[in-house]
Design a protein around this motif. Structure first.
Motif, PDB file in Angstrom:
ATOM      1  N   ARG A  80       0.832  -1.204   0.000  1.00  0.00           N
ATOM      2  CA  ARG A  80       0.000   0.000   0.000  1.00  0.00           C
ATOM      3  C   ARG A  80       0.874   1.265   0.000  1.00  0.00           C
ATOM      4  O   ARG A  80       0.624   2.213  -0.745  1.00  0.00           O
ATOM      5  CB  ARG A  80      -0.935  -0.023   1.209  1.00  0.00           C
ATOM      6  CG  ARG A  80      -2.027   1.004   1.148  1.00  0.00           C
ATOM      7  CD  ARG A  80      -3.026   0.847   2.300  1.00  0.00           C
ATOM      8  NE  ARG A  80      -3.934  -0.270   2.031  1.00  0.00           N
ATOM      9  CZ  ARG A  80      -4.044  -1.372   2.774  1.00  0.00           C
ATOM     10  NH1 ARG A  80      -3.293  -1.527   3.851  1.00  0.00           N
ATOM     11  NH2 ARG A  80      -4.882  -2.321   2.450  1.00  0.00           N
ATOM     12  N   SER A  81       1.942   1.258   0.793  1.00  0.00           N
ATOM     13  CA  SER A  81       2.862   2.407   0.828  1.00  0.00           C
ATOM     14  C   SER A  81       3.554   2.598  -0.517  1.00  0.00           C
ATOM     15  O   SER A  81       3.723   3.731  -0.992  1.00  0.00           O
ATOM     16  CB  SER A  81       3.919   2.207   1.923  1.00  0.00           C
ATOM     17  OG  SER A  81       3.333   2.231   3.182  1.00  0.00           O
ATOM     18  N   PHE A  82       3.964   1.478  -1.135  1.00  0.00           N
ATOM     19  CA  PHE A  82       4.601   1.555  -2.446  1.00  0.00           C
ATOM     20  C   PHE A  82       3.634   2.127  -3.477  1.00  0.00           C
ATOM     21  O   PHE A  82       4.000   3.008  -4.269  1.00  0.00           O
ATOM     22  CB  PHE A  82       5.088   0.168  -2.887  1.00  0.00           C
ATOM     23  CG  PHE A  82       5.697   0.175  -4.255  1.00  0.00           C
ATOM     24  CD1 PHE A  82       6.959   0.693  -4.470  1.00  0.00           C
ATOM     25  CD2 PHE A  82       5.002  -0.341  -5.338  1.00  0.00           C
ATOM     26  CE1 PHE A  82       7.528   0.711  -5.741  1.00  0.00           C
ATOM     27  CE2 PHE A  82       5.558  -0.339  -6.606  1.00  0.00           C
ATOM     28  CZ  PHE A  82       6.816   0.181  -6.810  1.00  0.00           C
ATOM     29  N   ILE A  83       2.406   1.662  -3.474  1.00  0.00           N
ATOM     30  CA  ILE A  83       1.390   2.167  -4.402  1.00  0.00           C
ATOM     31  C   ILE A  83       1.179   3.658  -4.193  1.00  0.00           C
ATOM     32  O   ILE A  83       1.105   4.425  -5.154  1.00  0.00           O
ATOM     33  CB  ILE A  83       0.072   1.377  -4.246  1.00  0.00           C
ATOM     34  CG1 ILE A  83       0.249  -0.047  -4.783  1.00  0.00           C
ATOM     35  CG2 ILE A  83      -1.087   2.087  -4.944  1.00  0.00           C
ATOM     36  CD1 ILE A  83      -0.854  -1.013  -4.382  1.00  0.00           C
ATOM     37  N   ASP A 102      -7.477  -1.409  -6.791  1.00  0.00           N
ATOM     38  CA  ASP A 102      -7.251  -2.345  -7.899  1.00  0.00           C
ATOM     39  C   ASP A 102      -5.781  -2.780  -7.957  1.00  0.00           C
ATOM     40  O   ASP A 102      -5.478  -3.959  -8.179  1.00  0.00           O
ATOM     41  CB  ASP A 102      -7.653  -1.727  -9.235  1.00  0.00           C
ATOM     42  CG  ASP A 102      -9.155  -1.585  -9.405  1.00  0.00           C
ATOM     43  OD1 ASP A 102      -9.914  -2.210  -8.631  1.00  0.00           O
ATOM     44  OD2 ASP A 102      -9.576  -0.835 -10.318  1.00  0.00           O
ATOM     45  N   LEU A 103      -4.864  -1.831  -7.762  1.00  0.00           N
ATOM     46  CA  LEU A 103      -3.438  -2.179  -7.770  1.00  0.00           C
ATOM     47  C   LEU A 103      -3.096  -3.070  -6.594  1.00  0.00           C
ATOM     48  O   LEU A 103      -2.319  -4.026  -6.732  1.00  0.00           O
ATOM     49  CB  LEU A 103      -2.574  -0.913  -7.765  1.00  0.00           C
ATOM     50  CG  LEU A 103      -2.617  -0.091  -9.043  1.00  0.00           C
ATOM     51  CD1 LEU A 103      -1.911   1.249  -8.840  1.00  0.00           C
ATOM     52  CD2 LEU A 103      -2.003  -0.854 -10.195  1.00  0.00           C
ATOM     53  N   LEU A 104      -3.652  -2.776  -5.430  1.00  0.00           N
ATOM     54  CA  LEU A 104      -3.407  -3.616  -4.271  1.00  0.00           C
ATOM     55  C   LEU A 104      -3.956  -5.033  -4.500  1.00  0.00           C
ATOM     56  O   LEU A 104      -3.319  -6.020  -4.105  1.00  0.00           O
ATOM     57  CB  LEU A 104      -4.019  -2.996  -3.018  1.00  0.00           C
ATOM     58  CG  LEU A 104      -3.680  -3.687  -1.704  1.00  0.00           C
ATOM     59  CD1 LEU A 104      -2.171  -3.695  -1.454  1.00  0.00           C
ATOM     60  CD2 LEU A 104      -4.404  -3.012  -0.548  1.00  0.00           C
ATOM     61  N   ALA A 105      -5.090  -5.135  -5.160  1.00  0.00           N
ATOM     62  CA  ALA A 105      -5.667  -6.453  -5.465  1.00  0.00           C
ATOM     63  C   ALA A 105      -4.726  -7.242  -6.377  1.00  0.00           C
ATOM     64  O   ALA A 105      -4.638  -8.470  -6.258  1.00  0.00           O
ATOM     65  CB  ALA A 105      -7.029  -6.299  -6.105  1.00  0.00           C
ATOM     66  N   LEU A 106      -4.027  -6.577  -7.282  1.00  0.00           N
ATOM     67  CA  LEU A 106      -3.051  -7.269  -8.138  1.00  0.00           C
ATOM     68  C   LEU A 106      -1.919  -7.850  -7.291  1.00  0.00           C
ATOM     69  O   LEU A 106      -1.403  -8.921  -7.592  1.00  0.00           O
ATOM     70  CB  LEU A 106      -2.471  -6.315  -9.178  1.00  0.00           C
ATOM     71  CG  LEU A 106      -3.389  -5.897 -10.323  1.00  0.00           C
ATOM     72  CD1 LEU A 106      -2.722  -4.823 -11.155  1.00  0.00           C
ATOM     73  CD2 LEU A 106      -3.737  -7.101 -11.180  1.00  0.00           C
TER      74      LEU A 106
END
Length: 108
Positions: A80-83, A102-106
């Motif tokens: 999450r921090s990276f995103i 959506d990115l976290l779900a990936l």
């Protein structure tokens, strides 16, 4: 995307200047402009973009710190921090919460 735009985008992602775009075919010019609606990605440019993407990935892997995670944080919190820090540079704009989810779900 022109070669210069590619270099600007990849430099913003890595946080340092890179020139992978110099290996791409020169853009066609229409009335003196190289960023027009007639630009197309043919087989040659697609292959060159794939090679440039691999060079970008290889460079990112050799960087000392592209993302950090504080001690004690779990993998999802680190993702999450990276995103939150990297994705806005990749998208070149702030992300909506839905896009972040959506990115976290990936990742998960």
């Amino acid at each position: 995307m022109t070669r210069a735009e590619f270099d600007n985008s990849t430099s913003a992602l890595l946080g340092r200047p890179v020139t992978f775009g110099t290996d791409l075919a020169i853009e066609d010019r229409v009335l003196g402009y190289d960023n027009h609606d007639q630009l197309a990605v043919g087989a040659l440019v697609a292959s060159q973009l794939q090679t440039a993407g691999q060079k970008l990935a290889d460079t990112a892997q050799t960087m000392p710190v592209l993302a950090t995670c504080a001690a004690g944080k779990n993998d999802v919190d680190c993702a999450r921090s990276f995103i939150d820090s990297f994705a806005p540079r990749a998208y070149r704009r702030p992300l909506s919460q839905e896009e972040k989810d959506d990115l976290l779900a990936l990742y998960t």
